[in-house]
Design a protein around this motif. Structure first.
Motif, PDB file in Angstrom:
ATOM      1  N   ILE A   1      -7.055  52.062  20.455  1.00  0.00           N
ATOM      2  CA  ILE A   1      -8.005  52.654  19.514  1.00  0.00           C
ATOM      3  C   ILE A   1      -7.511  54.023  19.058  1.00  0.00           C
ATOM      4  CG2 ILE A   1     -10.368  53.478  19.231  1.00  0.00           C
ATOM      5  CD1 ILE A   1     -11.234  51.398  21.279  1.00  0.00           C
ATOM      6  N   MET A   2      -7.033  54.822  20.004  1.00  0.00           N
ATOM      7  CA  MET A   2      -6.580  56.165  19.664  1.00  0.00           C
ATOM      8  C   MET A   2      -5.324  56.139  18.795  1.00  0.00           C
ATOM      9  SD  MET A   2      -8.758  58.297  20.876  1.00  0.00           S
ATOM     10  CE  MET A   2      -9.959  57.065  20.368  1.00  0.00           C
ATOM     11  N   ILE A   3      -4.424  55.199  19.076  1.00  0.00           N
ATOM     12  CA  ILE A   3      -3.190  55.101  18.283  1.00  0.00           C
ATOM     13  C   ILE A   3      -3.509  54.741  16.839  1.00  0.00           C
ATOM     14  CG2 ILE A   3      -1.136  53.678  17.920  1.00  0.00           C
ATOM     15  CD1 ILE A   3      -0.612  55.744  19.969  1.00  0.00           C
ATOM     16  N   THR A   4      -4.343  53.725  16.641  1.00  0.00           N
ATOM     17  CA  THR A   4      -4.676  53.311  15.274  1.00  0.00           C
ATOM     18  C   THR A   4      -5.441  54.411  14.541  1.00  0.00           C
ATOM     19  OG1 THR A   4      -6.672  52.203  16.121  1.00  0.00           O
ATOM     20  CG2 THR A   4      -4.680  50.863  15.858  1.00  0.00           C
ATOM     21  N   LEU A   5      -6.335  55.087  15.249  1.00  0.00           N
ATOM     22  CA  LEU A   5      -7.061  56.197  14.635  1.00  0.00           C
ATOM     23  C   LEU A   5      -6.109  57.331  14.268  1.00  0.00           C
ATOM     24  CD1 LEU A   5      -9.660  57.617  13.805  1.00  0.00           C
ATOM     25  CD2 LEU A   5      -9.984  58.299  16.189  1.00  0.00           C
TER      26      LEU A   5
END
Length: 328
Positions: free
Chosen positions: A126-130
């Motif tokens: 989630i953090m990478i895509t965000l």
């Protein structure tokens, strides 16, 4: 007395049955033509719904079928929008070739990003895509000499479709163009999810650690579907540019990524038409509620989301399908 062993169902036969067009699907596409005749004043809204639905379907391929939770898919939507806008500004406003080039560029970026996506899971994913989305947004904002920054990209002009159908203020050509793209996107998506590749994606979603045990190249599958999803999202962004002749930073915003996840939750993940139904409900509700209360309409969207999650945790289509199975 000889007892015959039960025969296993042929997966190919099961996939063929699932790939058949149902009466409800045919009725949906017939109903999608009604705005041309009964709701002409809502054609601009209908074209926006079709474009956003294509974007939602692209996210559903990775979220609903492969289990890749993403909050940054607006990056590909925005890349497609800016690509189509820059091509048009450079002097080539032909919409079909602009659409293809924009989709391929977004897919190329998606393929590069997929090498990182397949190596992380859960919260890190989630953090990478965000992070990808936020970085692209700030990059577009800082490169105002190319993108126009907060003022948006100026000088975009799209030629008539096939040299005949000109985009007008009433939205006939825009809706027909967006609806045709949505139809082709759903046909491609149906072909993907109702194939052995689609079954592999479901296996990855259910238990990614067991897939290598049966000889499945789960990383390769994830890279393929992530790239395909990026192409579709880029095409959706290009459609928005071509039908409105405008490109803004909003196409790369986190809000757009969050909204499309809300649409999937409303309609039901892992169901292609759930993305379409969720998009229709969300955008019609937003249109009506923003007229009633321009400042606090998100309160009612949040209330609607809570009601759906509590009463229909699988989304509207998922819960209706569950009720139908229980009745049968």
């Amino acid at each position: 007395m000889t007892v015959e062993a039960p025969t296993l169902a042929d997966p190919h036969d099961w996939l063929r049955r699932r790939s058949r067009w149902s009466v409800f699907e045919i009725a949906f596409w017939v109903a999608s033509l009604l705005p041309f005749f009964l709701f002409q004043t809502y054609l601009p809204l209908a074209s926006q719904i079709a474009i956003t639905a294509l974007f939602a379907v692209s996210v559903d391929l990775v979220l609903g079928y492969a289990g890749v939770v993403t909050l940054g898919h607006a990056m590909f939507f925005g890349l497609g929008a800016y690509s189509a806008g820059l091509i048009s500004k450079a002097g080539w406003g032909e919409p079909l070739t602009g659409l293809i080039i924009a989709g391929l560029f977004a897919g190329l970026v998606g393929y590069i990003a997929s090498f990182i996506i397949v190596r992380v899971q859960h919260l890190a994913l989630i953090m990478i895509t965000l992070g990808f989305c936020l970085l692209t947004y700030e990059l577009a904002n800082s490169m105002s000499w190319l993108t126009g920054g907060t003022d948006g990209l100026q000088g975009v002009e799209t030629w008539p479709i096939l040299g005949v159908f000109r985009f007008d203020l009433w939205g006939y050509a825009a809706y027909g163009y967006a609806l045709a793209a949505l139809f082709l996107g759903l046909v491609l998506s149906r072909r993907i999810v109702h194939s052995s590749f689609g079954l592999s994606l479901r296996g990855i979603r259910e238990n990614v650690r067991r897939m290598p045990a049966i000889g499945s190249d789960y990383r390769g599958h994830l890279q393929k579907i992530y790239t395909i999803s990026a192409v579709m999202a880029g095409c959706a962004g290009a459609l928005l540019t071509q039908t409105t002749d405008t490109v803004s930073l909003d196409t790369l915003s986190f809000q757009r990524s969050a909204d499309v996840v809300v649409m999937l939750v409303l309609g039901g993940t892992g169901r292609l038409y759930g993305a379409v139904v969720g998009t229709i409900i969300f955008m019609v509700a937003r249109d009506q509620l923003s007229d009633m209360n321009p400042q606090y309409w998100y309160f009612w969207i949040g209330l609607l989301l809570m009601v759906v999650v509590l009463l229909m945790p699988r989304g509207i289509l998922g819960s209706l399908a569950q009720l139908a199975r229980r009745r049968d």
